[in-house]
Design an enzyme around this catalytic site. Sequence first.
Site, PDB file in Angstrom:
ATOM      1  N   GLU A  20       0.812  -1.219   0.000  1.00 28.35           N
ATOM      2  CA  GLU A  20       0.000   0.000   0.000  1.00 28.35           C
ATOM      3  C   GLU A  20       0.848   1.272   0.000  1.00 28.35           C
ATOM      4  O   GLU A  20       0.385   2.335   0.395  1.00 28.35           O
ATOM      5  CB  GLU A  20      -0.935  -0.021   1.210  1.00 28.35           C
ATOM      6  N   SER A 156      -6.591  -2.047   2.333  1.00 27.63           N
ATOM      7  CA  SER A 156      -6.887  -1.624   0.964  1.00 27.63           C
ATOM      8  C   SER A 156      -7.521  -2.723   0.125  1.00 27.63           C
ATOM      9  O   SER A 156      -7.449  -2.696  -1.108  1.00 27.63           O
ATOM     10  CB  SER A 156      -5.630  -1.086   0.266  1.00 27.63           C
ATOM     11  N   TYR A 227      -9.318   3.437  -5.227  1.00 32.01           N
ATOM     12  CA  TYR A 227      -8.355   4.488  -5.511  1.00 32.01           C
ATOM     13  C   TYR A 227      -8.349   4.945  -6.971  1.00 32.01           C
ATOM     14  O   TYR A 227      -7.448   5.662  -7.386  1.00 32.01           O
ATOM     15  CB  TYR A 227      -6.959   4.027  -5.083  1.00 32.01           C
ATOM     16  N   ARG A 266     -11.277   4.109  11.512  1.00 30.57           N
ATOM     17  CA  ARG A 266     -12.388   3.925  10.584  1.00 30.57           C
ATOM     18  C   ARG A 266     -12.846   2.486  10.675  1.00 30.57           C
ATOM     19  O   ARG A 266     -12.038   1.556  10.559  1.00 30.57           O
ATOM     20  CB  ARG A 266     -11.960   4.228   9.150  1.00 30.57           C
ATOM     21  N   ASP A 268     -15.381  -0.466   9.167  1.00 29.84           N
ATOM     22  CA  ASP A 268     -16.144  -0.878   7.999  1.00 29.84           C
ATOM     23  C   ASP A 268     -17.234  -1.841   8.428  1.00 29.84           C
ATOM     24  O   ASP A 268     -16.978  -2.789   9.200  1.00 29.84           O
ATOM     25  CB  ASP A 268     -15.220  -1.537   6.974  1.00 29.84           C
ATOM     26  N   GLU A 281     -14.133  -4.749   9.919  1.00 25.69           N
ATOM     27  CA  GLU A 281     -12.791  -4.465  10.427  1.00 25.69           C
ATOM     28  C   GLU A 281     -12.711  -3.011  10.865  1.00 25.69           C
ATOM     29  O   GLU A 281     -13.551  -2.184  10.498  1.00 25.69           O
ATOM     30  CB  GLU A 281     -11.729  -4.734   9.365  1.00 25.69           C
ATOM     31  N   ASN A 283      -9.772   0.145  11.045  1.00 35.49           N
ATOM     32  CA  ASN A 283      -8.470   0.590  10.552  1.00 35.49           C
ATOM     33  C   ASN A 283      -7.891   1.655  11.474  1.00 35.49           C
ATOM     34  O   ASN A 283      -8.559   2.655  11.760  1.00 35.49           O
ATOM     35  CB  ASN A 283      -8.627   1.180   9.148  1.00 35.49           C
ATOM     36  N   GLY A 287      -7.042   5.522   5.212  1.00 34.12           N
ATOM     37  CA  GLY A 287      -6.587   6.283   4.066  1.00 34.12           C
ATOM     38  C   GLY A 287      -7.041   7.731   4.167  1.00 34.12           C
ATOM     39  O   GLY A 287      -8.135   8.026   4.649  1.00 34.12           O
TER      40      GLY A 287
END
Length: 321
Positions: A20, A156, A227, A266, A268, A281, A283, A287
């Site tokens: 990443e 990612s 992305y 963050r 999800d 999950e 993070n 990002g």
Amino acid sequence: MASSGTGPRVLVLAGGLSHERDVSLRSGRRVAEALRAAGCEVTTRDVDADLLPSLESDRPDVVWPLLHGSTGEDGAVRDVLELLDLPYVGAEPAACRRAFDKPVARSVVAAAGLAVPTGVALPHSVFRELGARAVLAALVDRLGLPLAVKPARGGSALGVSVVEEPSELPRAMVDCYGYGEVALVERAVRGTEVAVSVVADEEAPRALPAVEIVPAAGTVYGYDARYTAGGTEYFVPARLEEKAASAAAEAALTAHRTLGLRDLSRTDLIVDAEGTPWFLETNVAPGMTELSLLPQGLTAAGDDHGWVYRRLVERALARRG
């Protein structure tokens, strides 16, 4: 490249050697620009053999690790920063390890009452020793279809697949093991995919508006969809009923607190037809690119990115005392 400013001197770490790397570099540039606009003096640099001598000779006030993947999210770089007695933005090393290891994080948040899809963690060695055919059959028999296959440690969506038919499972496992030794195989929950970011506020963490994620038809929210401009449609705030939106926000806050995180995270989730948020999950180094989800949540909340980031830097600096 440094700039003049009246605020704290911040070193943004971006790059690294993980898969990443490119995302990390883009995140670093965006955060550095926002911090400069908020009056901070910012330097960005990569992680390499010259980093520690540089930190010793020219110590910043605060370090912001924006490294994705193993070195950025498994706590190792933060361990080194603590050895150097340098304050940094983000979670402590032990909390990073809890969140970064998806099977561990699942267990922690499930114990706190969050809904977690039924799943199993399979090391590559066990998969080989027990025989791929028998293990694959057991996965389908026990968990059913569709299945989500993902590396137990990573981000990612690299190595992530959604399996609709048994014939797709062998390829999904091979792809997953290409990014890590352990595969997490979960029953795929159908519903609305959302990301809920949490940022530190004056008195307590607060959840930002949920970002709804709608990949292009026939695709999953993988690396390219994340992305590449136009690869995914976002709705901010998410198109959820008020009760479901509140449940998603509370789930993200519960994950943040239960995993022992700080400053930002963050989470999800999949919100099913009944409005239940299912944990996927969390993070610890979300990002921060122009297409990333935490910045979208900040914009929807009406927050100035630079000043939010500066407050996080100032919180890190205050922890030194």
